[in-house]
Write a protein that holds these residues in place. Structure first.
Motif, mmCIF file in Angstrom:
data_model
loop_
_atom_site.group_PDB
_atom_site.id
_atom_site.type_symbol
_atom_site.label_atom_id
_atom_site.label_comp_id
_atom_site.label_asym_id
_atom_site.label_seq_id
_atom_site.Cartn_x
_atom_site.Cartn_y
_atom_site.Cartn_z
ATOM 1 N N VAL A 51 112.304 49.595 53.671
ATOM 2 C CA VAL A 51 113.040 49.399 54.535
ATOM 3 C C VAL A 51 114.415 49.446 53.321
ATOM 4 C CG1 VAL A 51 114.443 49.552 56.354
ATOM 5 C CG2 VAL A 51 111.689 48.713 55.795
ATOM 6 N N LEU A 52 114.731 51.127 53.173
ATOM 7 C CA LEU A 52 116.522 51.207 53.039
ATOM 8 C C LEU A 52 117.484 51.006 53.672
ATOM 9 C CD1 LEU A 52 115.552 54.342 49.900
ATOM 10 C CD2 LEU A 52 115.388 51.656 49.994
ATOM 11 N N GLN A 53 117.322 51.473 55.190
ATOM 12 C CA GLN A 53 118.216 51.042 55.831
ATOM 13 C C GLN A 53 117.835 51.418 56.942
ATOM 14 O OE1 GLN A 53 120.384 55.079 54.990
ATOM 15 N NE2 GLN A 53 121.507 54.003 54.706
ATOM 16 N N VAL A 54 118.541 50.367 58.356
ATOM 17 C CA VAL A 54 118.633 50.248 59.250
ATOM 18 C C VAL A 54 119.420 50.665 60.146
ATOM 19 C CG1 VAL A 54 117.260 48.961 61.339
ATOM 20 C CG2 VAL A 54 116.618 48.198 59.322
ATOM 21 N N LEU A 55 119.625 51.191 60.547
ATOM 22 C CA LEU A 55 120.842 52.893 61.422
ATOM 23 C C LEU A 55 120.608 52.234 63.200
ATOM 24 C CD1 LEU A 55 120.894 55.913 59.633
ATOM 25 C CD2 LEU A 55 121.525 54.159 59.227
ATOM 26 N N VAL A 56 119.932 51.527 63.889
ATOM 27 C CA VAL A 56 119.831 50.530 65.148
ATOM 28 C C VAL A 56 119.929 49.321 64.977
ATOM 29 C CG1 VAL A 56 119.411 52.919 66.765
ATOM 30 C CG2 VAL A 56 117.711 51.174 65.310
ATOM 31 N N LYS A 57 119.733 49.177 65.784
ATOM 32 C CA LYS A 57 119.815 47.370 66.553
ATOM 33 C C LYS A 57 119.298 47.886 68.014
ATOM 34 C CE LYS A 57 124.790 47.579 68.333
ATOM 35 N NZ LYS A 57 126.351 47.456 67.352
ATOM 36 N N PRO A 58 119.201 46.299 68.801
ATOM 37 C CA PRO A 58 118.558 45.715 69.875
ATOM 38 C C PRO A 58 119.712 46.259 70.724
ATOM 39 C CG PRO A 58 117.699 44.043 68.592
ATOM 40 C CD PRO A 58 118.485 45.348 67.559
ATOM 41 N N GLY A 59 118.961 46.601 72.501
ATOM 42 C CA GLY A 59 120.680 46.999 73.170
ATOM 43 C C GLY A 59 121.175 49.021 72.934
ATOM 44 N N GLN A 60 121.039 49.127 71.773
ATOM 45 C CA GLN A 60 120.935 50.584 71.260
ATOM 46 C C GLN A 60 120.654 51.845 72.423
ATOM 47 O OE1 GLN A 60 121.916 50.997 67.039
ATOM 48 N NE2 GLN A 60 122.004 53.218 67.333
ATOM 49 N N THR A 61 121.390 52.709 72.398
ATOM 50 C CA THR A 61 120.805 53.748 72.951
ATOM 51 C C THR A 61 120.763 54.892 71.940
ATOM 52 O OG1 THR A 61 121.925 52.856 75.507
ATOM 53 C CG2 THR A 61 121.422 55.726 74.439
ATOM 54 N N VAL A 62 120.130 55.367 72.017
ATOM 55 C CA VAL A 62 119.683 56.062 71.033
ATOM 56 C C VAL A 62 118.869 57.781 71.547
ATOM 57 C CG1 VAL A 62 118.708 55.278 68.426
ATOM 58 C CG2 VAL A 62 116.903 55.577 70.569
ATOM 59 N N SER A 63 119.083 59.375 71.330
ATOM 60 C CA SER A 63 118.764 59.968 71.336
ATOM 61 C C SER A 63 118.087 60.782 70.960
ATOM 62 C CB SER A 63 120.008 61.487 71.785
ATOM 63 O OG SER A 63 121.453 60.624 72.480
ATOM 64 N N THR A 64 117.623 61.701 71.764
ATOM 65 C CA THR A 64 116.302 62.483 70.201
ATOM 66 C C THR A 64 116.956 63.569 69.114
ATOM 67 O OG1 THR A 64 114.580 63.463 72.800
ATOM 68 C CG2 THR A 64 113.912 64.040 70.582
ATOM 69 N N GLY A 65 116.118 62.472 67.873
ATOM 70 C CA GLY A 65 116.184 63.107 66.501
ATOM 71 C C GLY A 65 117.450 62.587 65.780
ATOM 72 N N ASP A 66 118.038 61.376 66.520
ATOM 73 C CA ASP A 66 118.359 60.259 65.650
ATOM 74 C C ASP A 66 117.561 59.721 64.938
ATOM 75 O OD1 ASP A 66 120.703 60.753 68.036
ATOM 76 O OD2 ASP A 66 120.026 59.015 68.365
ATOM 77 N N THR A 67 118.213 59.130 63.767
ATOM 78 C CA THR A 67 117.919 58.753 62.451
ATOM 79 C C THR A 67 117.719 57.281 63.071
ATOM 80 O OG1 THR A 67 118.312 59.992 60.773
ATOM 81 C CG2 THR A 67 117.541 57.824 60.570
ATOM 82 N N LEU A 68 116.595 56.131 62.885
ATOM 83 C CA LEU A 68 116.108 54.899 63.130
ATOM 84 C C LEU A 68 116.784 53.633 62.246
ATOM 85 C CD1 LEU A 68 113.733 54.876 65.859
ATOM 86 C CD2 LEU A 68 115.817 55.198 66.553
ATOM 87 N N LEU A 69 115.472 54.503 60.851
ATOM 88 C CA LEU A 69 115.552 53.672 59.949
ATOM 89 C C LEU A 69 114.787 54.600 58.557
ATOM 90 C CD1 LEU A 69 111.979 52.679 59.036
ATOM 91 C CD2 LEU A 69 112.810 51.167 61.336
ATOM 92 N N VAL A 70 115.169 53.939 57.298
ATOM 93 C CA VAL A 70 114.959 55.121 56.335
ATOM 94 C C VAL A 70 114.618 54.456 55.155
ATOM 95 C CG1 VAL A 70 116.202 56.338 54.344
ATOM 96 C CG2 VAL A 70 117.526 56.753 56.723
ATOM 97 N N MET A 71 113.151 54.570 54.731
ATOM 98 C CA MET A 71 111.901 53.967 53.682
ATOM 99 C C MET A 71 112.038 54.744 52.793
ATOM 100 S SD MET A 71 109.521 52.607 55.823
ATOM 101 C CE MET A 71 109.094 54.006 56.986
ATOM 102 N N ALA A 72 111.932 54.063 51.383
ATOM 103 C CA ALA A 72 111.048 54.524 50.181
ATOM 104 C C ALA A 72 110.106 54.045 50.370
ATOM 105 C CB ALA A 72 112.100 53.983 49.284
ATOM 106 N N SER A 73 109.412 54.803 49.156
ATOM 107 C CA SER A 73 108.120 54.294 48.988
ATOM 108 C C SER A 73 107.354 54.651 47.867
ATOM 109 C CB SER A 73 106.889 54.522 49.814
ATOM 110 O OG SER A 73 105.118 54.943 49.518
ATOM 111 N N LEU A 74 107.106 53.923 46.476
ATOM 112 C CA LEU A 74 107.438 54.486 45.125
ATOM 113 C C LEU A 74 105.642 55.274 45.105
ATOM 114 C CD1 LEU A 74 108.920 51.032 43.412
ATOM 115 C CD2 LEU A 74 109.957 53.185 43.667
ATOM 116 N N SER A 75 104.891 54.175 45.549
ATOM 117 C CA SER A 75 103.738 54.966 45.447
ATOM 118 C C SER A 75 103.154 56.353 46.078
ATOM 119 C CB SER A 75 102.115 54.795 46.583
ATOM 120 O OG SER A 75 102.385 54.582 47.365
ATOM 121 N N LEU A 76 103.802 57.404 46.734
ATOM 122 C CA LEU A 76 103.436 58.195 47.601
ATOM 123 C C LEU A 76 105.062 59.013 46.078
ATOM 124 C CD1 LEU A 76 105.164 58.456 51.796
ATOM 125 C CD2 LEU A 76 103.016 59.077 49.830
#
Length: 334
Positions: A51-76
């Motif tokens: 996990v590289l970034q977590v862009l939300v927190k509990p209680g936060q309102t999000v809209s369709t298409g909003d980014t929740l988190l970003v990950m990276a995978s060395l194997s991929l």
């Protein structure tokens, strides 16, 4: 006092709903009563990743298409690089084989044309000799006789035809061999492209976005966390119901899985959305469909808390459904 009034209203609404359904919905499968509910949406990892970034927190309102988190995978990333290298090698081999075919065809044609040119020169020389003999002797019949010169001309022309046939046969053999090898090679290229597309789709899935308007219920990871495949990372509660449970009378023909249905808010036909049947229970049949806002209008018009209305109205209507339709409630998660 207000609590008893609320439950009395819920019971009255349930009885009214099923009274209306008995009058109108039993005639065909075009309309059946249903309850709308919200089910939590679980965001899971598709592969081992960091996990590289977590862009939300509990209680936060999000809209369709909003980014929740970003990950990276060395194997991929390694898989994509490996497939790209293999694909490049296959494409290079494909081009090299085409060049090899072109060179082989040119070599065969040149060798064959060399022999044909030599034979044509001998034919021309023999025809000149035959023409001189005809002029010297005055015998025009020598051109069709069995003289050595005439026989030699016929033999040379036959050899010329044979060389031309051999060239055509050689070209066909080279092209057939190339075509057979090309089919195998092209299949390998197509397979590599499919693998590359799959890896790219999995890499795109490393960026998790909200598929519906929702409220973040919980976040299970933090930046720097290493997660395995199918690890729960974020739990969302949809802002509007995403499920509707339908109650089908015994003996009434139902809908097949994948069928499109129109979900309308009770008392407000203008509030509707198209959904699809995703689950069918056993007899008597129950239909579970994806829906949008199918009950908010009741809470809004009656000024009642929406979540409380969902729980109590579903319980009241479920009890009435079992008595009225001799059915059970079907449940499913989206």
């Amino acid at each position: 006092m207000r609590t008893w009034f609320f439950y009395a209203f819920v019971a009255l609404a349930g009885i009214s709903l099923f009274a209306v359904s008995s009058k109108y919905f039993n005639r065909s499968s075009a309309g059946i009563p249903a309850t709308a509910t919200a089910r939590e949406l679980v965001v899971r990892s598709g592969d081992q990743a960091e996990v590289l970034q977590v862009l939300v927190k509990p209680g936060q309102t999000v809209s369709t298409g909003d980014t929740l988190l970003v990950m990276a995978s060395l194997s991929l990333s390694g898989n994509e690089e490996s497939i790209n290298t293999r694909l490049s090698s296959l494409e290079t081999e494909k081009n090299a084989r085409f060049t090899q075919l072109r060179n082989a065809l040119e070599l065969a044609r040149n060798a064959n044309n060399l022999e044909i040119t030599r034979i044509r020169e001998e034919i021309n020389q023999a025809e000149i000799e035959l023409e001189l003999n005809i002029r010297l002797t005055g015998r025009k019949d020598l051109a069709g006789s069995e003289t050595p010169t005439a026989v030699r001309i016929q033999d040379l022309k036959a050899r010329e035809g044979l060389y031309r046939q051999q060239l055509i046969q050689k070209e066909n053999e080279l092209k057939a061999s190339h075509a057979a090898n090309s089919v195998i090679l092209q299949n390998q290229i197509d397979l590599a492209r499919l693998e590359l597309q799959a890896v790219k789709e999995r890499r795109r899935d490393l960026v998790k976005v909200a598929e519906n308007d929702a409220v973040v219920e919980s976040v299970m990871v933090m930046p720097g966390s290493a997660v395995d495949a199918f690890t729960t990372m974020v739990v969302l509660m949809p802002a509007t119901p995403v499920m509707a449970t339908g109650y089908l009378p015994s003996g009434q023909e139902g809908f097949g899985i994948g069928s499109e249905v129109l979900v309308e808010a009770f008392g407000n036909p203008s509030s509707s959305i198209t959904g699809k049947v995703i689950e069918v229970a056993g007899k008597p049949k129950i239909h579970v469909v994806k829906s949008g806002d199918a009950i908010d209008s009741i809470a809004r018009d009656r000024n009642i808390d929406r979540e409380l209305l969902l729980m109590d109205l579903e319980a009241a209507m479920g009890s009435a459904a079992r008595k009225h339709f001799n059915s059970q409630i079907g449940r499913a998660h989206v």
